[in-house]
Scaffold this active site. Structure first.
Site, PDB file in Angstrom:
ATOM      1  N   ARG A 176       0.839  -1.203   0.000  1.00 35.44           N
ATOM      2  CA  ARG A 176       0.000   0.000   0.000  1.00 35.44           C
ATOM      3  C   ARG A 176       0.869   1.246   0.000  1.00 35.44           C
ATOM      4  NH1 ARG A 176       2.587   2.211   3.154  1.00 35.44           N
ATOM      5  NH2 ARG A 176       2.573   2.140   5.439  1.00 35.44           N
ATOM      6  N   GLU A 219      -0.317  10.290   8.188  1.00 33.16           N
ATOM      7  CA  GLU A 219       0.886   9.556   8.600  1.00 33.16           C
ATOM      8  C   GLU A 219       1.073   9.602  10.106  1.00 33.16           C
ATOM      9  OE1 GLU A 219       2.350   6.967   6.927  1.00 33.16           O
ATOM     10  OE2 GLU A 219       2.459   8.484   5.350  1.00 33.16           O
ATOM     11  N   ASP A 278      -2.532   6.335  12.625  1.00 35.03           N
ATOM     12  CA  ASP A 278      -3.337   5.122  12.848  1.00 35.03           C
ATOM     13  C   ASP A 278      -3.214   4.616  14.274  1.00 35.03           C
ATOM     14  OD1 ASP A 278      -0.704   4.266  12.327  1.00 35.03           O
ATOM     15  OD2 ASP A 278      -1.333   2.498  11.187  1.00 35.03           O
ATOM     16  N   ASP A 284      -2.144  -0.723   7.637  1.00 36.48           N
ATOM     17  CA  ASP A 284      -1.506  -1.491   6.571  1.00 36.48           C
ATOM     18  C   ASP A 284      -2.237  -2.806   6.310  1.00 36.48           C
ATOM     19  OD1 ASP A 284       0.265   0.574   6.721  1.00 36.48           O
ATOM     20  OD2 ASP A 284       1.892  -0.579   7.618  1.00 36.48           O
TER      21      ASP A 284
END
Length: 392
Positions: A37, A43, A46, A186
């Site tokens: 990905r 960035e 998560d 991810d």
């Protein structure tokens, strides 16, 4: 200067089948794939329960294999850059004996998924792993391997879990067997990617929303710096801890619950460094929501501006960029037709992602290489589908 040609799934599958025949003397019975990905924006948000906007790539891991009856797992990888040995064998875990991480490191991702796989009984199996996802480039070669492994295990012993539960098993494998306290982005995008779309993921609720990304006049250019600084693995847990400390100081479960105004008002409660780290995360969550809205309405210039803001925040507040990534971004931004560019992935090397007019891509690649001190590798990728079972 051209983008590196990406092997198509048929080529990777043919390579994997050939390697399986040579190693095990028979044709494999099963085959699966799972993509890498690129994160367009969002960035280091998560693991702070924030928003992310990745897309699945045409770069992927293919795993072929067959069940066996002796309770052993026999693995081979042909992936460039994988640490030695490239083949190994180990027994399945039992109630009395768990699997343990060890060497080679690439196999730990497979072991971790086997260890935490929720359905039983798993048979032993022989498998070959082939991948076009560059290792250590920030394009989720690890999640691609984890999700490919999980998808393969489903063919051996079907599970009944949700997609979120599957992503969490793969995430747990990376935490425990690779020692990387990653968020869930991810694994989620590798499972859920959809052709022609980015995926807005809410990492708190695990709700997802498809964002169209199929305009033929638009291109996504990934530039691999081909550098990997040693800080990447050591600083990631530090950043995560700093974010958690600031959230605690503000009486919040995570930085997702913090507004910029609240953070500014509480500046004296946290360290200067902690404040900067949190300012990046809180601002990045806001930027990601704005970027998804811009992409939905086709406002690529607004999206590009947010990408540039994201990079500067990662460079100055979160301090995870490096001179090579900064050089690549600045070179890209000097090219007419480029909307925006930023580092992507964990940082300290790896890749940048650039949104640009498709017609500008050849010039952009030439210009970036001419103005970069190292040797860059380029990938032009469409938004791709997530994990699949392949026909043999």
């Amino acid at each position: 200067m051209a983008a590196l040609r990406q092997p198509q799934v048929a080529e990777l599958l043919a390579e994997a089948r050939r390697a399986f025949r040579e190693e095990f003397g028979a044709e494999p019975e099963l085959a699966v794939s799972a993509p890498g990905r690129v994160n367009l924006i969002g960035e280091h948000t998560d693991y702070n329960q924030g928003l992310v906007l990745p897309m699945a790539l045409e770069l992927m891991t293919v795993l072929v294999g067959s069940p066996r009856k002796d309770g052993l797992v026999s693995l081979l990888t042909t992936s460039e850059g994988a640490d030695e040995p490239q083949r190994l064998q180990f027994p399945l875990p039992t109630a009395q004996r768990s699997l343990e991480p060890g060497t080679p490191r690439w196999a730990n991702y497979v072991k971790g998924v086997i260890q935490y796989y929720p359905a039983a009984p798993l048979p032993g199996f022989s498998a070959v792993v082939v991948s076009s996802v560059p290792l250590g480039g920030g394009l989720s070669s690890s999640a691609s391997l984890e999700v490919a492994t999980y998808t393969f295990l489903q063919q051996l012993c079907p599970d009944s879990g949700t997609i979120a539960a599957r992503a969490q098993v793969c995430q747990q494998a990376e935490h425990s067997f690779a020692g990387m306290p990653c968020g869930i982005m991810d694994q989620f995008i590798s499972l859920m990617g959809q052709k022609g779309h980015a995926l807005l993921i809410d990492c708190r609720s695990l709700e997802t929303s498809l964002v169209p990304l199929s305009d033929p006049k638009l291109a996504v250019l990934i530039t691999n710096s081909n550098v990997r600084h040693s800080l990447a693995s050591s600083e990631y847990p530090v950043r995560r801890r700093q974010c958690e400390e600031v959230a605690r100081a503000l009486g919040k479960e995570s930085l997702r619950e913090v507004q910029l105004e609240e953070l500014e008002a509480a500046r004296d409660l946290v360290s200067k460094e902690g404040f900067r780290r949190a300012r990046h995360v809180v601002g990045e969550i806001r930027r990601t929501a704005q970027a998804a809205a811009a992409l939905r309405r086709g406002d690529y210039r607004a999206f590009g501006r947010l990408m540039v803001e994201s990079h500067r925040s990662l460079r100055d507040d979160y301090e995870v960029s490096c001179p090579e990534l900064d050089q690549l971004v600045e070179a890209a931004l000097a090219v007419p037709g480029v909307y925006g560019s930023r580092m992507t992935g964990g940082g300290f090397g790896g890749c940048t992602v650039t949104l640009l007019e498709a017609s500008a891509a050849p010039h952009a690649m030439r210009h970036i290489q001419e103005h970069y001190g190292g040797t860059a590798t380029f990938y032009l990728s469409q938004a791709a589908d997530g994990a699949k079972v392949l026909c043999l």
